[in-house]
Design an enzyme around this catalytic site. Sequence first.
Site, PDB file in Angstrom:
ATOM      1  N   ASP A 226      -3.425   4.212  -1.922  1.00  0.00           N
ATOM      2  CA  ASP A 226      -4.367   4.664  -0.884  1.00  0.00           C
ATOM      3  C   ASP A 226      -4.293   6.171  -0.718  1.00  0.00           C
ATOM      4  O   ASP A 226      -3.707   6.675   0.228  1.00  0.00           O
ATOM      5  CB  ASP A 226      -4.013   3.943   0.432  1.00  0.00           C
ATOM      6  CG  ASP A 226      -5.016   4.242   1.533  1.00  0.00           C
ATOM      7  OD1 ASP A 226      -6.171   4.600   1.218  1.00  0.00           O
ATOM      8  OD2 ASP A 226      -4.643   4.118   2.711  1.00  0.00           O
ATOM      9  N   LEU A 227      -4.902   6.880  -1.685  1.00  0.00           N
ATOM     10  CA  LEU A 227      -4.861   8.345  -1.614  1.00  0.00           C
ATOM     11  C   LEU A 227      -6.132   8.895  -0.996  1.00  0.00           C
ATOM     12  O   LEU A 227      -6.269  10.097  -0.798  1.00  0.00           O
ATOM     13  CB  LEU A 227      -4.632   8.937  -3.013  1.00  0.00           C
ATOM     14  CG  LEU A 227      -3.338   8.500  -3.700  1.00  0.00           C
ATOM     15  CD1 LEU A 227      -3.178   9.212  -5.038  1.00  0.00           C
ATOM     16  CD2 LEU A 227      -2.120   8.758  -2.827  1.00  0.00           C
ATOM     17  N   LYS A 228      -7.090   8.026  -0.715  1.00  0.00           N
ATOM     18  CA  LYS A 228      -8.359   8.435  -0.070  1.00  0.00           C
ATOM     19  C   LYS A 228      -8.894   9.722  -0.716  1.00  0.00           C
ATOM     20  O   LYS A 228      -9.056  10.758  -0.065  1.00  0.00           O
ATOM     21  CB  LYS A 228      -8.160   8.622   1.432  1.00  0.00           C
ATOM     22  CG  LYS A 228      -7.740   7.352   2.155  1.00  0.00           C
ATOM     23  CD  LYS A 228      -7.755   7.550   3.653  1.00  0.00           C
ATOM     24  CE  LYS A 228      -7.358   6.309   4.398  1.00  0.00           C
ATOM     25  NZ  LYS A 228      -5.943   5.917   4.260  1.00  0.00           N
TER      26      LYS A 228
ATOM     27  N   ARG B  91       2.589  -0.450  10.892  1.00  0.00           N
ATOM     28  CA  ARG B  91       3.610  -0.406  11.947  1.00  0.00           C
ATOM     29  C   ARG B  91       3.936  -1.728  12.632  1.00  0.00           C
ATOM     30  O   ARG B  91       5.120  -1.977  12.908  1.00  0.00           O
ATOM     31  CB  ARG B  91       3.237   0.684  12.964  1.00  0.00           C
ATOM     32  CG  ARG B  91       3.483   2.087  12.394  1.00  0.00           C
ATOM     33  CD  ARG B  91       2.751   3.155  13.147  1.00  0.00           C
ATOM     34  NE  ARG B  91       1.303   3.079  12.922  1.00  0.00           N
ATOM     35  CZ  ARG B  91       0.432   3.941  13.430  1.00  0.00           C
ATOM     36  NH1 ARG B  91       0.858   4.915  14.202  1.00  0.00           N
ATOM     37  NH2 ARG B  91      -0.849   3.830  13.158  1.00  0.00           N
TER      38      ARG B  91
ATOM     39  N   HIS C 160     -11.037  12.623  -2.193  1.00  0.00           N
ATOM     40  CA  HIS C 160     -12.278  13.276  -1.751  1.00  0.00           C
ATOM     41  C   HIS C 160     -12.272  14.692  -2.312  1.00  0.00           C
ATOM     42  O   HIS C 160     -11.568  15.559  -1.810  1.00  0.00           O
ATOM     43  CB  HIS C 160     -12.317  13.290  -0.206  1.00  0.00           C
ATOM     44  CG  HIS C 160     -13.617  13.777   0.346  1.00  0.00           C
ATOM     45  ND1 HIS C 160     -13.924  13.678   1.685  1.00  0.00           N
ATOM     46  CD2 HIS C 160     -14.698  14.347  -0.236  1.00  0.00           C
ATOM     47  CE1 HIS C 160     -15.139  14.172   1.897  1.00  0.00           C
ATOM     48  NE2 HIS C 160     -15.615  14.595   0.742  1.00  0.00           N
ATOM     49  N   ASP C 161     -13.046  14.877  -3.397  1.00  0.00           N
ATOM     50  CA  ASP C 161     -13.055  16.193  -4.045  1.00  0.00           C
ATOM     51  C   ASP C 161     -14.345  16.263  -4.862  1.00  0.00           C
ATOM     52  O   ASP C 161     -15.216  15.391  -4.728  1.00  0.00           O
ATOM     53  CB  ASP C 161     -11.805  16.327  -4.944  1.00  0.00           C
ATOM     54  CG  ASP C 161     -11.367  17.782  -5.118  1.00  0.00           C
ATOM     55  OD1 ASP C 161     -12.250  18.639  -5.354  1.00  0.00           O
ATOM     56  OD2 ASP C 161     -10.165  18.062  -5.032  1.00  0.00           O
ATOM     57  N   ILE C 162     -14.473  17.228  -5.747  1.00  0.00           N
ATOM     58  CA  ILE C 162     -15.673  17.272  -6.573  1.00  0.00           C
ATOM     59  C   ILE C 162     -15.656  16.050  -7.508  1.00  0.00           C
ATOM     60  O   ILE C 162     -14.580  15.524  -7.830  1.00  0.00           O
ATOM     61  CB  ILE C 162     -15.793  18.596  -7.375  1.00  0.00           C
ATOM     62  CG1 ILE C 162     -14.597  18.789  -8.304  1.00  0.00           C
ATOM     63  CG2 ILE C 162     -15.967  19.777  -6.432  1.00  0.00           C
ATOM     64  CD1 ILE C 162     -14.771  19.943  -9.289  1.00  0.00           C
TER      65      ILE C 162
ATOM     66  N   LYS D 293       0.836  -1.197   0.000  1.00  0.00           N
ATOM     67  CA  LYS D 293       0.000   0.000   0.000  1.00  0.00           C
ATOM     68  C   LYS D 293       0.873   1.251   0.000  1.00  0.00           C
ATOM     69  O   LYS D 293       1.688   1.457   0.888  1.00  0.00           O
ATOM     70  CB  LYS D 293      -0.911   0.002   1.231  1.00  0.00           C
ATOM     71  CG  LYS D 293      -1.923   1.143   1.218  1.00  0.00           C
ATOM     72  CD  LYS D 293      -2.921   0.991   2.329  1.00  0.00           C
ATOM     73  CE  LYS D 293      -2.462   1.563   3.624  1.00  0.00           C
ATOM     74  NZ  LYS D 293      -2.440   3.033   3.690  1.00  0.00           N
TER      75      LYS D 293
ATOM     76  N   THR E  68     -10.209   4.431  10.943  1.00  0.00           N
ATOM     77  CA  THR E  68     -10.111   3.636  12.175  1.00  0.00           C
ATOM     78  C   THR E  68      -9.470   4.420  13.318  1.00  0.00           C
ATOM     79  O   THR E  68      -9.482   3.975  14.448  1.00  0.00           O
ATOM     80  CB  THR E  68      -9.305   2.352  11.928  1.00  0.00           C
ATOM     81  OG1 THR E  68      -8.144   2.696  11.192  1.00  0.00           O
ATOM     82  CG2 THR E  68     -10.099   1.324  11.165  1.00  0.00           C
TER      83      THR E  68
HETATM   84  O1  C5P Z   1       0.533   1.281  11.002  1.00  0.00           O
HETATM   85  P1  C5P Z   1      -0.894   0.848  10.844  1.00  0.00           P
HETATM   86  O2  C5P Z   1      -1.068  -0.661  10.807  1.00  0.00           O
HETATM   87  O3  C5P Z   1      -1.817   1.517  11.839  1.00  0.00           O
HETATM   88  O4  C5P Z   1      -1.301   1.372   9.387  1.00  0.00           O
HETATM   89  C1  C5P Z   1      -2.622   1.350   8.925  1.00  0.00           C
HETATM   90  C2  C5P Z   1      -2.665   1.886   7.543  1.00  0.00           C
HETATM   91  O5  C5P Z   1      -4.015   1.821   7.093  1.00  0.00           O
HETATM   92  C3  C5P Z   1      -2.214   3.326   7.395  1.00  0.00           C
HETATM   93  O6  C5P Z   1      -1.512   3.415   6.162  1.00  0.00           O
HETATM   94  C4  C5P Z   1      -3.506   4.130   7.328  1.00  0.00           C
HETATM   95  O7  C5P Z   1      -3.381   5.254   6.512  1.00  0.00           O
HETATM   96  C5  C5P Z   1      -4.465   3.111   6.685  1.00  0.00           C
HETATM   97  N1  C5P Z   1      -5.882   3.284   6.965  1.00  0.00           N
HETATM   98  C6  C5P Z   1      -6.419   3.343   8.231  1.00  0.00           C
HETATM   99  N2  C5P Z   1      -7.777   3.514   8.408  1.00  0.00           N
HETATM  100  C7  C5P Z   1      -8.593   3.578   7.354  1.00  0.00           C
HETATM  101  C8  C5P Z   1      -8.050   3.499   6.061  1.00  0.00           C
HETATM  102  C9  C5P Z   1      -6.689   3.329   5.900  1.00  0.00           C
HETATM  103  O8  C5P Z   1      -5.692   3.240   9.211  1.00  0.00           O
HETATM  104  N3  C5P Z   1      -9.899   3.665   7.527  1.00  0.00           N
END
Ligand code: C5P
Length: 255
Positions: free
Chosen positions: A71-73, A226, A75-77, A44, A135
């Site tokens: 995973d750029l998430k 992590r 969110h725009d027009i 990712k 999360t």
């Molecule tokens: O280090 P860790 O296991 O917490 O990383 C979780 C990854 O999942 C991060 O890259 C974070 O940006 C992503 N993420 C998240 N919650 C979401 C969507 C993506 O933690 N709802």
Amino acid sequence: MAEDKNLLLSSFSWEERIIIALDVSTRTQALKLIDLLPQSRIFKVGLRLFVAEGPALVQEIISRGKEVFLDLKLHDIPNTVAQAVGEAAKLGVRMITIHTSGGKEMMKKAVEVLNSLPRAGAKARPLLLGVTVLTSQSSEDLEEIGLPTDPASQVLRLAQLAVDCGLDGLVCSPQEVEAVKRITRQKMVLITPGIRPSWSTQDDQKRIMTPQEALQKGADFLVIGRPIIAAPQPDKAFWLIVEEIKSLSDGKKKN
Ligand code: C5P
């Protein structure tokens, strides 16, 4: 979803269901992790690494035979998001995220763009994934921005919108997977971050679960950052998690 979910999942081994979050800032660090984790299939690339290294690194990872979850998430027009999704697809990524809170029109336009792309040989179209509630966000955080204080109800509301718009999957907390699955049934891929093995630290994640618990609840893929990438030996941490997951699947076979 555009692909048959069971067919898609059958092409992934247990270890390949762990998506490694490359939350580092340089190409060197990212490639080092990829080399350390040869069994991992999907990596990712999130905002930090993409801002630092750009599309060139995404292409380099793909050229090494790996798949990229971008995973750029977004969110725009609607138009801007749809165009960005189209560009991401051209890069050859396997998964792209957009925020479901961007609304129906935004999600539908993004789906339209992917559906209109020419099929490049056997190359799969990227899976369009909706992010519901991060999360890291608690009830207090939601209340502060004027949203319903129960993250679960907000997640379900957004999940239904994503189903209506034809997204391929959802990213949600493992604690919400069961409820989300009742809405998406077998039609969507469910991906859960917020994974913490019992031996690792919680960091800033709030709605967490262990890898086994998340899979038992119905997650299809786990995003783990992590606990693996910040471990003294990432490969050891990865295999520790794989062993835990495999003991779960072995238990299932015995029952
Ligand atoms: O280090 P860790 O296991 O917490 O990383 C979780 C990854 O999942 C991060 O890259 C974070 O940006 C992503 N993420 C998240 N919650 C979401 C969507 C993506 O933690 N709802």
